[in-house]
Design a protein around this motif. Structure first.
Motif, PDB file in Angstrom:
ATOM      1  N   LYS A   4       0.365  -5.224  -6.706  1.00 37.62           N
ATOM      2  CA  LYS A   4       0.987  -4.908  -5.416  1.00 37.62           C
ATOM      3  C   LYS A   4       0.068  -5.174  -4.231  1.00 37.62           C
ATOM      4  CE  LYS A   4       3.788  -1.148  -7.382  1.00 37.62           C
ATOM      5  NZ  LYS A   4       4.100   0.297  -7.292  1.00 37.62           N
ATOM      6  N   ASP A   5      -1.195  -5.506  -4.496  1.00 35.06           N
ATOM      7  CA  ASP A   5      -2.170  -5.671  -3.431  1.00 35.06           C
ATOM      8  C   ASP A   5      -1.833  -6.892  -2.570  1.00 35.06           C
ATOM      9  OD1 ASP A   5      -4.798  -6.840  -2.275  1.00 35.06           O
ATOM     10  OD2 ASP A   5      -5.346  -4.807  -2.870  1.00 35.06           O
ATOM     11  N   PRO A   6      -1.757  -6.730  -1.246  1.00 32.26           N
ATOM     12  CA  PRO A   6      -1.357  -7.856  -0.390  1.00 32.26           C
ATOM     13  C   PRO A   6      -2.407  -8.959  -0.284  1.00 32.26           C
ATOM     14  CG  PRO A   6      -1.959  -5.954   0.944  1.00 32.26           C
ATOM     15  CD  PRO A   6      -1.918  -5.477  -0.479  1.00 32.26           C
ATOM     16  N   ASP A   7      -3.651  -8.664  -0.639  1.00 31.89           N
ATOM     17  CA  ASP A   7      -4.704  -9.669  -0.551  1.00 31.89           C
ATOM     18  C   ASP A   7      -4.988 -10.349  -1.876  1.00 31.89           C
ATOM     19  OD1 ASP A   7      -5.238  -9.205   2.212  1.00 31.89           O
ATOM     20  OD2 ASP A   7      -6.352  -7.398   1.650  1.00 31.89           O
ATOM     21  N   GLU A   8      -4.739  -9.664  -3.001  1.00 26.58           N
ATOM     22  CA  GLU A   8      -5.099 -10.197  -4.309  1.00 26.58           C
ATOM     23  C   GLU A   8      -3.933 -10.269  -5.292  1.00 26.58           C
ATOM     24  OE1 GLU A   8      -9.738  -9.134  -4.906  1.00 26.58           O
ATOM     25  OE2 GLU A   8      -8.346  -7.568  -5.528  1.00 26.58           O
TER      26      GLU A   8
END
Length: 255
Positions: free
Chosen positions: A227-231
């Motif tokens: 769910k991480d927007p960067d990874e």
């Protein structure tokens, strides 16, 4: 009658397993590949209909391969190991592949140049994890749940791609002929969007435990990374120019 889509990937895909659970009509056979060159040889030979791969692998091909959807932004891709990086044995898939190029950039961010450590060709990420745990190499690039096994064994990330090389594109769905795998692309993107939206947390955790052998606390960390927007996952499946430019720039810089 539905035809099975034959998919070549490096690490068992939790996203694919969740997509199949949500859509039983999604008929996909996943095979794990030993290395990037082997993956594309099999694709060209007709053994696979599609691959989950680094976009750099696609950019480096002599034949046209179409990227159908962005899957993730690296899934925790980082340089893992212990001890002094200078003089270390550093494992890569192959020295001229996307994760290796990212490795060179991460090492430089730590003040260590490419000629100050030994490169060892070890193949796919699960193979490199096994090599790191066995002491065959001192450092390697890990992601997609493999890094969580390494952390559980006491290894740490000394540099992260998301912090040094962002925005980054980690995995794409690619094929020579997009026609037979269009439905797969659509289902993977829809499933990624649903996971990011928090709709299937327990299914993701159980699929992670089964596919990657992670106990629940680590599977919960894997879910957070998805769910991480960067990874994490790319919920719209769009191949953004800025992320692709990062990958292409690393290839130009280190080839």
């Amino acid at each position: 009658m539905a035809t099975t889509v034959r998919l070549g990937s490096f690490t068992p895909s939790v996203l694919l397993r969740v997509a199949r659970d949500l859509d039983p009509a999604l008929d996909v056979s996943e095979t794990l590949v030993p290395s990037s060159p082997a993956q594309f040889r099999a694709l060209y030979d007709g053994a696979y209909d599609a691959v989950l791969t680094s976009p750099d692998n696609v950019l480096g091909q002599p034949r046209r391969v179409e990227m159908l959807a962005a899957i993730d932004r690296g899934m925790g891709l980082a340089l893992y190991g212990r001890g002094e990086l200078r003089g270390a044995r550093v494992g890569v898939d192959v020295p001229t592949s996307g994760f290796a190029f990212a490795l060179y950039a991460l090492a430089e961010s730590l003040g260590v140049t490419r000629d100050e450590y030994e490169i060892v060709t070890l193949g796919s990420t699960p193979k490199r994890l096994a090599a790191l745990l066995a002491g065959v190499c001192d450092y390697t690039m890990l992601n997609a749940g493999n890094e969580l096994h390494a952390e559980a064994a006491g290894f740490t990330a000394v540099a992260r791609v998301s912090e040094v090389c962002g925005p980054y594109l980690g995995t794409v769905l690619a094929a020579l002929d997009p026609g037979p795998v269009g439905h797969l692309a659509t289902r993977l993107v829809a499933t990624a969007a649903a996971i990011v939206d928090g709709k299937h947390d327990e299914l993701v955790i159980s699929s992670t435990t089964a596919a990657l052998g992670l106990e629940r606390p680590l599977a919960e960390r894997y879910l957070r990374r998805l769910k991480d927007p960067d990874e994490g996952l790319v919920p719209d499946g769009a191949i953004h120019a800025s992320a692709l430019a990062t990958v292409a720039g690393l290839r130009r810089r280190f080839t």
